[in-house]
Enzyme design. Structure first.
Site, mmCIF file in Angstrom:
data_model
loop_
_atom_site.group_PDB
_atom_site.id
_atom_site.type_symbol
_atom_site.label_atom_id
_atom_site.label_comp_id
_atom_site.label_asym_id
_atom_site.label_seq_id
_atom_site.Cartn_x
_atom_site.Cartn_y
_atom_site.Cartn_z
ATOM 1 C CE LYS A 242 13.994 -6.700 -1.449
ATOM 2 N NZ LYS A 242 13.572 -5.553 -0.545
ATOM 3 C CG ASP B 37 13.550 -8.263 2.988
ATOM 4 O OD1 ASP B 37 12.846 -9.032 4.001
ATOM 5 O OD2 ASP B 37 13.670 -7.443 2.101
ATOM 6 C CE LYS C 165 16.190 -8.582 5.980
ATOM 7 N NZ LYS C 165 15.244 -7.270 5.053
ATOM 8 C CG ASP D 76 7.505 -12.195 18.495
ATOM 9 O OD1 ASP D 76 8.439 -12.987 19.460
ATOM 10 O OD2 ASP D 76 7.045 -11.476 18.048
ATOM 11 C CB THR E 197 23.668 -5.927 2.447
ATOM 12 O OG1 THR E 197 22.350 -5.031 2.462
ATOM 13 C CG2 THR E 197 23.040 -7.777 1.977
ATOM 14 N NE ARG F 241 18.187 2.029 -3.412
ATOM 15 C CZ ARG F 241 18.368 2.199 -1.648
ATOM 16 N NH1 ARG F 241 18.538 3.581 -1.372
ATOM 17 N NH2 ARG F 241 19.017 1.339 -1.103
#
Length: 233
Positions: free
Chosen positions: A37, A63, A65, A68, A118, A208
């Site tokens: 990602k 990713d 997002k 518009d 999230t 992570r």
């Protein structure tokens, strides 16, 4: 379409500021994970080069997002599609016309609609004048699927409700996945790999706990083992 293998279900979030570091990590993890990602930080600094170089080691999930007006999103999605990425996120809150435009533009892969981040708790959503996550996520999931979006990004606690609302066909990608014993970091709503899979996720995003591990390959293999253990026999 055949169900993905345990390895193919794992998405590693390369949330790193340095492209060379991200490429080295992707090279180490090649063959051990299904997707890489690339988010706003890496793409914002390096742009298409990030997709090209990381794509040499595996499938790329962009990713970004997008959110518009429909024409702008369609044109942006088409440019991103030309880079060869396989997944692209957009905000479901952009509405049906924007969602349809994203799907039209992103010919190289599948668009994923994001409903509620999230990192947002119910208290924060209420403060923003929005519904609580349980209601907002389901409503936006239905809007996205009805607009022709083939996949969704869904936080672990919302999986069962979303699957009930949209059925088994759309691809569901779940961030906020943490192996047992990991800290939640800045995700307010998390789950273990096995728990997310059992509740309806198709692809699981882990960042992570793998990226910052002393041995990222061993960490990734450990997550894959947890996924495999949760899959139906």
């Amino acid at each position: 379409m055949n169900a993905p293998t345990a390895r193919e279900r794992l998405v590693v979030a390369l949330d790193l500021p340095d492209l060379d570091e991200a490429v080295r990590l992707a090279g180490r993890l090649a063959g051990h994970v299904g997707w890489f990602k690339v988010g706003l930080e890496l793409f914002g600094a390096w742009g298409p080069e990030a997709v090209h170089r990381i794509g040499e080691h595996g499938s790329v999930f962009l990713d970004l997002k997008l959110h518009d007006i429909p024409t702008t999103v369609e044109r942006a999605a088409a440019r991103l599609s030309a880079l060869g990425a396989g997944l692209l996120t957009v905000h479901a809150g952009g509405g049906p016309a924007m969602l349809r435009a994203a799907v039209q533009g992103f010919a190289s892969g599948r668009v994923l609609a994001v409903s509620v981040l999230t990192s947002l708790s119910d208290e924060e959503l209420v403060l923003l004048g929005e519904e609580r996550a349980a209601e907002r996520v389901v409503r936006l999931a239905r809007v996205a699927v009805e607009a022709g979006v083939p996949g969704l990004v869904c936080a672990p606690p919302d999986l069962v409700r979303v699957r009930t609302a949209i059925g088994p066909d759309p691809l569901v990608v779940t961030p906020g996945v943490r192996p047992a014993g990991s800290t939640p970091d800045d995700h307010a709503r998390v789950a273990t790999p096995g728990g997310a899979l059992e509740e309806g996720a198709d692809l699981l995003v882990v960042g992570r706990p793998i990226v910052r591990a002393d041995d990222p390959v061993a960490a990734a293999d450990g997550v894959v083992a947890q996924i495999a253990a949760a899959e139906p026999a």
